[in-house]
Design an enzyme around this catalytic site. Structure first.
Site, mmCIF file in Angstrom:
data_model
loop_
_atom_site.group_PDB
_atom_site.id
_atom_site.type_symbol
_atom_site.label_atom_id
_atom_site.label_comp_id
_atom_site.label_asym_id
_atom_site.label_seq_id
_atom_site.Cartn_x
_atom_site.Cartn_y
_atom_site.Cartn_z
ATOM 1 C CG ASP A 201 -1.875 1.150 1.429
ATOM 2 O OD1 ASP A 201 -1.936 1.752 0.309
ATOM 3 O OD2 ASP A 201 -2.137 1.585 2.598
ATOM 4 C CG ASP B 58 -1.485 1.666 -3.852
ATOM 5 O OD1 ASP B 58 -0.242 1.527 -4.037
ATOM 6 O OD2 ASP B 58 -1.997 2.240 -2.806
ATOM 7 C CG ASP C 264 -7.475 -12.453 -13.115
ATOM 8 O OD1 ASP C 264 -8.458 -13.016 -14.023
ATOM 9 O OD2 ASP C 264 -7.150 -12.972 -12.181
ATOM 10 C CG ASP D 212 -12.502 -15.248 -13.425
ATOM 11 O OD1 ASP D 212 -11.811 -15.911 -12.343
ATOM 12 O OD2 ASP D 212 -13.626 -15.257 -13.270
ATOM 13 C CD GLU E 77 -10.675 -19.936 -12.593
ATOM 14 O OE1 GLU E 77 -10.342 -20.341 -11.433
ATOM 15 O OE2 GLU E 77 -11.680 -19.500 -12.802
ATOM 16 C CG HIS F 148 -6.974 -15.198 -6.389
ATOM 17 N ND1 HIS F 148 -6.439 -15.946 -7.407
ATOM 18 C CD2 HIS F 148 -8.392 -15.022 -6.793
ATOM 19 C CE1 HIS F 148 -7.276 -16.106 -8.409
ATOM 20 N NE2 HIS F 148 -8.639 -15.653 -8.058
ATOM 21 C CG ASP F 149 -9.984 -18.531 -6.458
ATOM 22 O OD1 ASP F 149 -10.367 -17.409 -5.971
ATOM 23 O OD2 ASP F 149 -10.059 -18.541 -7.658
HETATM 24 O O1 ISL Z 1 -12.767 -20.080 -5.608
HETATM 25 C C1 ISL Z 1 -13.140 -21.171 -5.983
HETATM 26 C C2 ISL Z 1 -13.210 -22.249 -5.073
HETATM 27 O O2 ISL Z 1 -13.037 -21.416 -3.562
HETATM 28 C C3 ISL Z 1 -13.426 -21.426 -7.339
HETATM 29 O O3 ISL Z 1 -14.536 -22.656 -7.400
HETATM 30 C C4 ISL Z 1 -13.793 -20.225 -7.975
HETATM 31 O O4 ISL Z 1 -14.958 -19.911 -7.804
HETATM 32 C C5 ISL Z 1 -13.444 -20.538 -9.631
HETATM 33 O O5 ISL Z 1 -12.441 -21.098 -9.791
HETATM 34 C C6 ISL Z 1 -13.924 -19.356 -10.431
HETATM 35 O O6 ISL Z 1 -12.998 -18.561 -9.779
HETATM 36 C C7 ISL Z 1 -12.487 -17.328 -10.445
HETATM 37 O O7 ISL Z 1 -13.985 -16.571 -10.432
HETATM 38 C C8 ISL Z 1 -14.444 -16.021 -9.325
HETATM 39 C C9 ISL Z 1 -13.380 -15.317 -8.395
HETATM 40 O O8 ISL Z 1 -14.436 -15.116 -7.053
HETATM 41 C C10 ISL Z 1 -12.380 -16.177 -8.231
HETATM 42 O O9 ISL Z 1 -11.377 -15.421 -7.260
HETATM 43 C C11 ISL Z 1 -11.913 -16.200 -9.556
HETATM 44 O O10 ISL Z 1 -10.567 -16.876 -9.379
HETATM 45 C C12 ISL Z 1 -15.616 -15.234 -9.595
HETATM 46 O O11 ISL Z 1 -15.297 -14.539 -10.695
#
Ligand code: ISL
Length: 585
Positions: A53, A61, A130, A232, A286, A360-361
């Site tokens: 930040d 940022d 992304d 995504d 994805e 991040h997921d």
């Molecule tokens: O995050 C997941 C499991 O915890 C996945 O099932 C996820 O929802 C899926 O991979 C799609 O993810 C992407 O789109 C989502 C977003 O929340 C995720 O961060 C992104 O990686 C919706 O846009």
């Protein structure tokens, strides 16, 4: 039905694992001769909200990232993937885009982005954006217009079910408290479709005007010079717009149904013709599904995309039928070997994969796949780094893993920010379920564990912000931080740097044939990588005890290229979480 994403990956017989006996003729096709930069890339994923930040508002940022460009360069990585940085109300932290061609206020301005891109390029680092193309935010102008009337030109940018036809056929929603994928809109007397939260309406790819707008937007970023896109939830963009009842075989696995839209690959091929083929761009999808489906995104002759994720690895170790609830039996290394070997052999002759253990997921890799107890956190982080960086697939390495950052393990629901966790919590609460058990499980698996701010130093908030961080910083920042690790030649950070250099200097690690050894060893993951007469042996002890690998290979004269212990390994035994790469000839 939240467990659907856990069961997306039905095995396809023709691709079943045959790791010891790889197909030599297919393998010989995958040599350095079909090298492209994205196969040789090492991608570092930055979650911009949590990196650095610069202005004290508690949110990372672009200027923050700019101030750390030399650090990123020092890692040796060749590319960076930025999670969404577009204008967004941030209900799903940028995955709800309100304007694809402007920068999120909290992150800065387009001028900052241009500076960032130039700074990366000056350092020979490629930038992957992304792109969220399945849905946008309900605050996007398209949707704001669309929802005003059925005759508005943007109405057809979205999927609607007119109320006069009755209640729409059931569609599941990932981030909806009612798990209902349709939301009623009064002004149009119709329901709009949202596979994710109701603030994330799905875009109607049937509409050629929408598609052209998307392609124009992609060209805008490519003309600026971005090098790649991470696409995504792309598998979901095509829908059967007659909205039939879900087929019986998809009961409980609706995500699989979502990933099989009838025109999915027509759209991706069109995107390739109209946009991607005109630039030297790397793409990663994805791509939900089994091998057969995933291959469709990346098989070269189909002219679609370059790289695909599989989710099968990161979804191991959870209880069946319960969303991300850790199996008390823990992870099973044999399953892990089976899954990673299966995908390696799938990509042997066609397409190209990715290798990741966190993003991040996902939670932090050391907590989930290693051991974050003080005695093992560093050594097991290094072992996992060795794994990611020695497989035949482009590595995607998540920010902070180079420090061995681990799960924060929140006790209270109030500490969480993630829409997924909060939705699931409410659903369980509404059903009178066991919230205590849920929160315990989420200490291992929740997405916010992987989103806590980067730990730069031992000053307040780990040096991430001078304000109040949007998500708490892991209190272990006083010990686990960059400044400490820069000083220590044996830190996880410096080990990552060594491993990056090893991969970059070693085509065998990038393209070499992978062969699994000692397949039934429950503690050790052992494999060779071979290319042009050169052979490497990778030994990874995934357990907290000494273990012996039975590879049939005599390593007494082999050269050790890297070892996560600072002293020589005693003959025949691997110490807890030990990782060694030998050069055999
Ligand atoms: O995050 C997941 C499991 O915890 C996945 O099932 C996820 O929802 C899926 O991979 C799609 O993810 C992407 O789109 C989502 C977003 O929340 C995720 O961060 C992104 O990686 C919706 O846009």
């Amino acid at each position: 039905m939240r467990h659907i994403f856990l069961i997306l990956f039905a095995a396809v017989g023709m691709y079943l694992t045959s790791c010891r006996h790889s197909n030599a003729s297919a393998d010989s096709k995958k040599t350095t001769s079909d090298a492209t930069w994205w196969k040789e890339a090492i991608i570092y994923q930055i979650y911009p909200r949590s990196f650095k930040d610069s202005d004290g508002d508690g949110v990372g940022d672009l200027k923050g990232i700019i101030s750390k460009l030399d650090y990123i360069k020092s890692l040796g990585v060749t590319g960076v993937w930025l999670n969404p940085i577009y204008a967004s109300p941030n209900k799903d932290n940028g995955y709800d885009i309100a304007d694809y061609q402007s920068i999120m206020k909290e992150f800065g301005t387009m001028a900052d982005f241009d500076t960032l891109l130039k700074g990366m390029h000056d350092r020979k680092i490629k930038v992957f954006m992304d792109l969220v193309l399945n849905h946008c935010s309900d605050e996007h102008q398209w949707f704001k217009q669309a929802r005003t009337s059925r005759t508005n030109p943007f109405y057809n940018y979205f999927h609607w079910w007119p109320a006069e036809k009755g209640t729409p056929p059931a569609r599941w929603s990932h981030f909806d408290e009612k798990a209902d994928g349709w939301e009623y809109n009064k002004a149009t007397n119709s329901y709009y479709l949202h596979y994710f939260a109701d603030c994330q309406p799905d875009l109607n790819w049937e509409n050629p005007t929408l598609r052209q707008d998307i392609y124009k937007m992609m060209r805008f970023w490519l003309e600026k010079g971005v090098d790649g896109f991470r696409l995504d939830a792309l598998a979901f963009i095509s829908k059967d717009t007659t909205f039939p009842a879900l087929p019986k075989e998809y009961n409980g696995s609706w995500g699989m149904f979502y990933a099989s839209g009838p025109k999915l690959h027509d759209y991706i091929q069109e995107m390739n013709r109209e946009v991607l083929s005109k630039y030297n761009v790397g793409t990663v999808a994805e791509a939900f599904g089994d091998i057969e489906r995933v291959m469709k995104f990346v098989a070269e002759d189909r002219k679609e995309l370059n790289m695909a994720y599989h989710f099968e690895g990161t979804e191991l170790g959870y209880l069946p039928n319960e969303y991300k609830m850790p199996d008390p039996k823990g992870n099973n290394l044999l399953d892990m070997k089976r899954v990673y070997s299966k995908w390696d052999s799938a990509f042997m002759s066609r397409g190209w994969g990715t290798m990741y253990l966190a993003n991040h997921d996902q939670p932090r890799m050391v907590t989930r796949w290693g051991n974050d107890a003080p005695a093992f956190r560093e050594v097991s982080s290094k072992m996992l780094t060795t794994f990611i960086m020695s497989m035949r697939a482009t590595p995607y390495y998540y920010y902070g893993d180079e420090l061995g950052m681990n799960n924060i393990k929140f006790d209270k629901v109030e500490d969480y920010n993630d829409i997924e966790l909060l939705t699931n919590y409410t659903q369980i609460k509404n059903k009178g379920g066991d919230l205590k058990r849920f929160l315990e499980g989420m200490k291992i698996s929740s997405r916010d564990n992987g989103r806590t701010p980067f730990q730069w130093d031992s000053t307040a908030n780990g040096g991430f912000t001078v304000g109040k961080p949007w998500l708490k910083v892991n209190p272990n920042y006083t010990d686990v931080n960059l400044v400490n690790q820069e000083k220590d030649p044996h830190s996880t950070l410096n080990y990552f740097r060594k491993m990056v250099e090893l991969r970059k200097g070693n085509k065998t690690l990038i393209y070499g044939k992978y062969t699994l050894l000692d397949k039934s060893n429950p503690k050790i993951y052992a494999y060779t990588r071979e290319l042009d007469g050169k052979k490497l042996l990778v030994l990874l002890n995934f357990s907290d005890a000494n273990a012996t690998a039975d590879t049939g290979i005599d390593v007494s004269k082999a050269k050790i290229l890297i070892n996560n212990y600072n002293s020589k390994s005693p003959d025949g035994q691997l110490r807890p979480y030990e990782a060694i790469i030998y050069e055999l000839n």
